[in-house]
Design an enzyme around this catalytic site. Structure first.
Site: not given
Ligand SMILES: Cc1cc2nc3c(=O)[nH]c(=O)nc-3n(C[C@H](O)[C@H](O)[C@H](O)COP(=O)(O)O)c2cc1C
Length: 328
Positions: A95, A227-228
């Site tokens: 993060c 994630g998203r």
């Molecule tokens: C709203 C939001 C909150 C997130 N909170 C965290 C978190 O608490 N811990 C973490 O490791 N990553 C967090 N992430 C990152 C996601 O775990 C992930 O690594 C990132 O969204 C990329 O994956 P994606 O493209 O599939 O969304 C967050 C992402 C989003 C969109």
């Protein structure tokens, strides 16, 4: 955990993957690995631990994601997480938020591998459930193949064998949201790390949105984390048990939704109800026939006292009708 539940993981997301969302996700996939939002180790030691850590037993397998950079505090928090019954402790090393920077944790631990090593060592020797790391491919000028190779080599020497790697680096100064889209994705580098360390379990993350891409990634790495995509379209999960785990599944959208609505009706406090409804709104946003239900649910979140049970009954009727139309 006998099966490789990491084949498909739902990413930890602050303010999204709370226990209510995880309960809903479980209605659509039994095999995937779930994660909590990041919880700072200090909050676990000093805050309302029951509220922070309690979860429904149906959520298993579920990992607790910790944030922090003090080895002892992290170890204490991890022990508490283990006592609460989590299947895994995961450390957030990915993060890039401002708060994280000022606290010198999250992705900034990738710049201070010595401190990260102390954290990892302390946690690892105090728990007996799996301990995993979620990191990026780099941060600022701490990047490149050699850097990542050294990073994985150093940390895995402490007995860590599972790494979730967000396949883009973080850039200081970019806000958290932009840090999830501006730095380019580099899947190839993650595949190289799997080649270099075949005994490590490598889970790839970042920008994956389609089932075909999930399957393609599994040709190169051990698992995929989304994630998203999952938050905006939780029904996507209905295909995972069959397509990724090759398990026959009898999970259905309408039954899952009905279970989730019954779950909401049993929640005791209004804050929880509203959080849980926010996730429900997210999923029904995709359904064209639910405009009126959506409006009434929003009224509930905005504090108008409505008869939630009545709204849910209407929604159940819609779902039944839709299911009936689909099978005839
Ligand atoms: C709203 C939001 C909150 C997130 N909170 C965290 C978190 O608490 N811990 C973490 O490791 N990553 C967090 N992430 C990152 C996601 O775990 C992930 O690594 C990132 O969204 C990329 O994956 P994606 O493209 O599939 O969304 C967050 C992402 C989003 C969109």
């Amino acid at each position: 955990m006998t099966q490789n539940h990491h084949k498909f993981c739902i990413a930890p997301m602050m303010k999204k993957t709370d226990k209510h969302f995880r309960f809903m996700a479980r209605q659509f996939t039994k095999n995937s690995m779930l994660y909590t939002e990041m919880i700072h180790s200090n909050a676990i030691l000093k805050g309302d631990v029951e509220r922070l850590l309690k979860f429904d037993s149906s959520e298993h397998p579920v990992g607790l994601q910790l944030g922090g950079s003090d080895p002892n505090t992290l170890a204490q928090a991890a022990i508490i997480g283990q006592e609460y019954g989590y299947d895994e402790i995961n450390l957030n090393v990915g993060c890039p938020s401002k708060k994280v920077k000022s606290g010198n944790f999250g992705v900034f631990l990738m710049k201070n591998v010595e401190l990260l090593s102390s954290c990892v060592n302390e946690v690892k020797k105090n728990i007996n459930i799996p301990f995993t790391i979620k990191c990026r491919i780099g941060v600022d000028d701490f990047e490149g193949e050699e850097y990542l190779e050294n990073f994985l080599s150093t940390i895995s020497d402490y007995g860590i064998n599972t790494f979730i790697i967000h396949a883009r680096k973080a850039i200081s100064g970019l806000d958290t949201k932009r840090n999830r889209s501006i730095p380019p994705l580099n899947y190839e580098l993650v595949y190289k790390m799997k080649d270099r360390f075949p005994d490590l379990k490598i889970i790839i993350n970042g920008g994956i949105e389609e089932i075909n891409n999930v399957k393609k990634q599994l040709n190169y790495v051990d698992g995929v984390m989304l994630g998203r995509k999952i938050y905006s379209d939780p029904a996507f999960l209905l295909q995972i048990d069959k397509e990724v785990y090759a398990n026959k599944t009898n999970l259905e959208f309408s039954t899952g939704m009905q279970n989730y609505m019954s779950y909401i009706l049993n929640l005791k406090n209004k804050k929880d109800v509203n959080r849980a409804i926010t996730h429900l709104l997210q999923i029904i946003r995709k359904l064209s026939y639910t405009k009126e239900i959506r409006r009434r649910l929003l009224d509930n979140v905005k504090n108008t006292s409505i008869d939630l049970e009545d709204v849910f009954n209407c929604f159940k009727e819609d779902l039944d009708q839709k299911a009936h139309l689909q099978t005839h």
